[in-house]
Enzyme design. Structure first.
Site, PDB file in Angstrom:
ATOM      1  N   LYS A 186     -17.556   5.302   1.336  1.00 24.97           N
ATOM      2  CA  LYS A 186     -18.206   4.879   2.578  1.00 24.97           C
ATOM      3  C   LYS A 186     -17.451   5.490   3.761  1.00 24.97           C
ATOM      4  O   LYS A 186     -16.411   4.990   4.184  1.00 24.97           O
ATOM      5  CB  LYS A 186     -18.204   3.356   2.733  1.00 24.97           C
ATOM      6  CG  LYS A 186     -19.201   2.939   3.804  1.00 24.97           C
ATOM      7  CD  LYS A 186     -18.827   1.680   4.549  1.00 24.97           C
ATOM      8  CE  LYS A 186     -17.928   1.910   5.717  1.00 24.97           C
ATOM      9  NZ  LYS A 186     -18.491   2.674   6.844  1.00 24.97           N
ATOM     10  N   GLU A 259      -3.902   3.439   4.275  1.00 26.77           N
ATOM     11  CA  GLU A 259      -3.330   4.396   5.236  1.00 26.77           C
ATOM     12  C   GLU A 259      -3.769   3.934   6.614  1.00 26.77           C
ATOM     13  O   GLU A 259      -4.930   4.097   6.991  1.00 26.77           O
ATOM     14  CB  GLU A 259      -3.848   5.805   4.942  1.00 26.77           C
ATOM     15  CG  GLU A 259      -3.653   6.260   3.494  1.00 26.77           C
ATOM     16  CD  GLU A 259      -2.197   6.521   3.150  1.00 26.77           C
ATOM     17  OE1 GLU A 259      -1.372   6.609   4.080  1.00 26.77           O
ATOM     18  OE2 GLU A 259      -1.880   6.626   1.949  1.00 26.77           O
ATOM     19  N   CYS A 293      -3.728   9.869  13.250  1.00 26.10           N
ATOM     20  CA  CYS A 293      -2.796   8.793  12.908  1.00 26.10           C
ATOM     21  C   CYS A 293      -1.351   9.242  13.017  1.00 26.10           C
ATOM     22  O   CYS A 293      -0.460   8.459  13.279  1.00 26.10           O
ATOM     23  CB  CYS A 293      -3.075   8.300  11.500  1.00 26.10           C
ATOM     24  SG  CYS A 293      -3.005   9.619  10.284  1.00 26.10           S
ATOM     25  N   GLU A 391      -1.126   0.885  19.494  1.00 27.88           N
ATOM     26  CA  GLU A 391      -1.582   2.251  19.229  1.00 27.88           C
ATOM     27  C   GLU A 391      -2.722   2.596  20.196  1.00 27.88           C
ATOM     28  O   GLU A 391      -3.715   1.869  20.270  1.00 27.88           O
ATOM     29  CB  GLU A 391      -2.100   2.340  17.788  1.00 27.88           C
ATOM     30  CG  GLU A 391      -2.574   3.723  17.403  1.00 27.88           C
ATOM     31  CD  GLU A 391      -3.220   3.756  16.011  1.00 27.88           C
ATOM     32  OE1 GLU A 391      -3.956   2.803  15.668  1.00 27.88           O
ATOM     33  OE2 GLU A 391      -2.991   4.724  15.274  1.00 27.88           O
TER      34      GLU A 391
HETATM   35  P1  NAD Z   1     -11.498   1.020  11.245  1.00 28.72           P
HETATM   36  O1  NAD Z   1     -10.518   0.212  10.486  1.00 28.72           O
HETATM   37  O2  NAD Z   1     -12.295   0.382  12.295  1.00 28.72           O
HETATM   38  O3  NAD Z   1     -12.559   1.706  10.249  1.00 28.72           O
HETATM   39  C1  NAD Z   1     -12.167   2.491   9.148  1.00 28.72           C
HETATM   40  C2  NAD Z   1     -13.246   2.417   8.073  1.00 28.72           C
HETATM   41  O4  NAD Z   1     -13.300   1.089   7.562  1.00 28.72           O
HETATM   42  C3  NAD Z   1     -14.651   2.733   8.575  1.00 28.72           C
HETATM   43  O5  NAD Z   1     -15.353   3.447   7.575  1.00 28.72           O
HETATM   44  C4  NAD Z   1     -15.256   1.352   8.774  1.00 28.72           C
HETATM   45  O6  NAD Z   1     -16.664   1.349   8.708  1.00 28.72           O
HETATM   46  C5  NAD Z   1     -14.643   0.592   7.605  1.00 28.72           C
HETATM   47  N1  NAD Z   1     -14.570  -0.860   7.773  1.00 28.72           N
HETATM   48  C6  NAD Z   1     -14.545  -1.568   8.931  1.00 28.72           C
HETATM   49  N2  NAD Z   1     -14.438  -2.891   8.652  1.00 28.72           N
HETATM   50  C7  NAD Z   1     -14.381  -3.011   7.304  1.00 28.72           C
HETATM   51  C8  NAD Z   1     -14.245  -4.119   6.415  1.00 28.72           C
HETATM   52  N3  NAD Z   1     -14.136  -5.378   6.864  1.00 28.72           N
HETATM   53  N4  NAD Z   1     -14.204  -3.876   5.095  1.00 28.72           N
HETATM   54  C9  NAD Z   1     -14.267  -2.608   4.614  1.00 28.72           C
HETATM   55  N5  NAD Z   1     -14.412  -1.518   5.412  1.00 28.72           N
HETATM   56  C10 NAD Z   1     -14.454  -1.720   6.740  1.00 28.72           C
HETATM   57  O7  NAD Z   1     -10.662   2.262  11.807  1.00 28.72           O
HETATM   58  P2  NAD Z   1     -11.138   3.357  12.849  1.00 28.72           P
HETATM   59  O8  NAD Z   1     -11.066   2.798  14.215  1.00 28.72           O
HETATM   60  O9  NAD Z   1     -12.404   3.962  12.407  1.00 28.72           O
HETATM   61  O10 NAD Z   1      -9.999   4.462  12.654  1.00 28.72           O
HETATM   62  C11 NAD Z   1      -8.912   4.568  13.500  1.00 28.72           C
HETATM   63  C12 NAD Z   1      -7.695   3.951  12.850  1.00 28.72           C
HETATM   64  O11 NAD Z   1      -7.442   4.592  11.608  1.00 28.72           O
HETATM   65  C13 NAD Z   1      -6.445   4.152  13.680  1.00 28.72           C
HETATM   66  O12 NAD Z   1      -5.694   2.972  13.665  1.00 28.72           O
HETATM   67  C14 NAD Z   1      -5.701   5.246  12.936  1.00 28.72           C
HETATM   68  O13 NAD Z   1      -4.309   5.255  13.120  1.00 28.72           O
HETATM   69  C15 NAD Z   1      -6.082   4.948  11.521  1.00 28.72           C
HETATM   70  N6  NAD Z   1      -5.920   6.130  10.671  1.00 28.72           N
HETATM   71  C16 NAD Z   1      -4.887   6.150   9.789  1.00 28.72           C
HETATM   72  C17 NAD Z   1      -4.673   7.286   9.015  1.00 28.72           C
HETATM   73  C18 NAD Z   1      -3.512   7.353   8.056  1.00 28.72           C
HETATM   74  O14 NAD Z   1      -3.467   8.280   7.263  1.00 28.72           O
HETATM   75  N7  NAD Z   1      -2.573   6.435   8.105  1.00 28.72           N
HETATM   76  C19 NAD Z   1      -5.535   8.371   9.122  1.00 28.72           C
HETATM   77  C20 NAD Z   1      -6.589   8.300  10.034  1.00 28.72           C
HETATM   78  C21 NAD Z   1      -6.780   7.164  10.803  1.00 28.72           C
END
Ligand code: NAD
Length: 522
Positions: A186, A259, A293, A391
């Site tokens: 997803k 991650e 990230c 962040e």
């Molecule tokens: P997010 O947590 O809002 O969403 C990430 C994914 O999770 C999306 O596909 C979203 O639809 C899904 N999601 C949302 N709620 C969910 C739930 N309750 N259950 C299951 N899936 C769910 O994150 P974002 O805002 O899209 O991404 C930015 C964040 O991601 C930042 O904090 C960034 O640091 C982090 N990030 C981390 C890495 C890493 O490698 N550590 C890499 C990229 C981004």
């Protein structure tokens, strides 16, 4: 400031229709429009899956996984090797879509292509070796044969965010495939098109279609359904969502790699090469408009070199070319969405209202596109400001002077996060020694993030609130397997031989155990 090629000129609408058809969703499902960040205009309509569709995707993936797991690992690896070649062959088409969907600069889009090639090569070449059965130390030397094996988990749920739509779509899937799993994936709604293109390339490379199912929709509902069905979850996203996912998986006793977010520090020591440090800091802070990230949001600079460093750094920041260009004429693209722009504005406004100073940038740039923002450098940021504690995930960095290496370490570690850090020094031993003191899953010495991230043999991931588990390296492949211990006992049973009393047996055992310890056998 930028080349004027429009999104419509680079995007093949017929291709987008073919790709969106591959989402697992009922005929005539509701659709959601995705938007091109460069212009804010609609890009494609993606069908929305239901939770029943997620169940259907898992059933199909489970069937395929049984067959796939029985294929020789060399065959699985060969297909992944073809993915490597195709991704490089089609780099221009991929970069166009990554830019159209993600609004990033061309160089950031190419970084994704190169990274996927590195990931595919690593998995194709190393995967079979990592997964090979190994002899381990048995109970009785020569009599107990101990074998470590790795069985696939089954169907892995991959949940990915929007910021690196190619890398974070495919690079976590490839190791799952080489280990014999299927994937139900997803992607974020704003990263669907690139994920679907990546899947179609993998299928062209020979991956059976059913092995990679893509579902779409609301995170909590459709992501939640993926979490309910998966045998393992690879989640990339925010710390807040990671906690929700972990709690649900805890109830089912299903594992995950998480991650998550970061608030990454870059430390410039007093003996650093300031030109190199300043140049790398620009990339480390503003690649993908800071929506990375691994990107740096806190710069700790030795007070003795603060002024000359800032002079070099700010000059480079001021000269950055920002805009919507489908070629290499811009250094930084757009933010992803209005939400992202609002968050960046909130962090800058909050810092300024509480006394911080803008050293460079600081303004939104609606003249370039709806969600553009200047690369921004802040001074005088203090605890209690959003830019200090939370962040930003945008093009905003704060500069802090430090009086000693100890102070740099203390401040760098003063965060719940621990994802990436960077240390700059001319003395590599000093740099590595300081790296060892940082509470960070990844540390780059004399580099911002690419050296560690691009060394695909290294395990990459976060400490503390930045996550659990690791991607890349052996760990990134083995996370998708269940270790299996097989022991074969030869000659006689592990019990006193007939006619020997337990008294005599236990005496003999104790003596043998002492001998084994004396000769240093594990
Ligand atoms: P997010 O947590 O809002 O969403 C990430 C994914 O999770 C999306 O596909 C979203 O639809 C899904 N999601 C949302 N709620 C969910 C739930 N309750 N259950 C299951 N899936 C769910 O994150 P974002 O805002 O899209 O991404 C930015 C964040 O991601 C930042 O904090 C960034 O640091 C982090 N990030 C981390 C890495 C890493 O490698 N550590 C890499 C990229 C981004």
């Amino acid at each position: 400031m930028s080349s004027t090629v429009s999104v419509d000129a680079v995007v093949d609408r017929a291709l987008l229709d073919r790709l969106t058809d591959r989402v697992v969703a009922r005929p005539r499902a509701d659709r959601v429009a995705t938007v091109a960040p460069f212009s804010g205009t609609p890009l494609a309509e993606v069908p929305l899956s239901t939770t029943d569709d997620v169940a259907t995707a898992f059933a199909a993936a489970r069937d395929a996984a049984r067959w796939w797991a029985a294929r020789p690992v060399a065959e699985r690896a060969r297909i992944i090797g073809h993915v490597h070649d195709l991704v490089l062959d089609r780099r221009a088409e991929i970069a166009d879509l990554v830019q159209a969907e993600g609004g990033k600069a061309r160089r950031d889009a190419f970084e994704e292509v190169a990274d996927v090639a590195l990931a595919a090569r690593y998995v194709a070449v190393r995967g079979p070796r990592v997964l090979r059965e190994r002899r381990r130390l048995g109970l009785l030397p020569g009599l107990t044969r101990a074998i470590e094996g790795h069985r696939p988990k089954g169907v892995v749920g991959v949940i990915s965010p929007w910021n690196y739509p190619l890398t974070l779509a495919i690079s976590d899937c490839l190791p799952a495939f080489v280990a014999g799993n299927a994937v139900v994936h997803k992607p974020d709604s704003q990263a669907m098109l690139t994920a679907l293109l990546a899947r179609s390339i993998a299928i062209e490379a020979g991956l059976p279609e059913a092995l990679w199912q893509i579902v779409s929709g609301d995170g909590p509902v459709i992501g939640g359904a993926v979490v309910e069905h998966a045998d393992y979850v690879s989640f990339t996203g925010s710390t807040a969502t990671g906690r929700v996912v972990a709690a649900r998986l805890g109830e089912r006793l299903v594992g995950a790699s998480l991650e998550l977010g970061g608030k990454n520090p870059l430390i410039v020591l007093d003996d650093a090469d300031l030109d190199r440090a300043a140049e790398a800091a620009v990339r480390a802070c503003f690649s993908n408009a800071g929506q990375l990230c691994m990107s740096m949001e806190r710069l700790y600079v030795a007070a003795s070199v603060r002024d000359p460093f800032l002079e070099r750094f700010l000059a480079r920041v001021e000269s950055m070319r920002v805009g919507p260009a489908f070629d290499y004429s811009c250094d930084m693209g757009s933010l992803m969405s209005q939400d992202q722009l609002d968050k960046v504005r909130a962090h800058v406004d909050d810092a300024v209202a509480k006394g911080a100073r803008v050293l460079s940038g600081g303004r939104a740039r609606p003249d370039l596109g709806p969600w553009f923002h200047e690369p921004t450098v802040l001074d005088g940021v203090r605890p209690g400001m959003l830019a200090a504690d939370v962040e930003t995930f945008g093009p905003v960095v704060s500069v802090y002077p430090v009086m000693s290496d100890d102070e740099a370490v203390e401040l760098a570690n003063d965060t719940p996060y621990g994802l990436n850090a960077s240390v700059w020094t001319s003395d590599l031993r000093r740099g590595v020694a300081l790296a060892r003191r940082l509470r960070s899953g990844v540390v780059n010495v004399n580099e911002g993030y690419t050296a560690a991230w691009g060394s695909h043999d290294l395990p990459i991931g976060g400490m503390g609130a930045s996550g659990l588990g690791r991607r890349h390296g052996r760990e990134g492949i083995l996370r998708y397997t269940e270790p299996q211990a097989i022991a074969v006992q030869r000659v006689h049973n592990l019990a006193p031989p007939a006619g020997l009393s337990y008294d005599t047996f236990t005496e003999a055992m104790a003596k043998s155990l002492r001998v084994l310890r004396r000769i240093g056998r594990a």
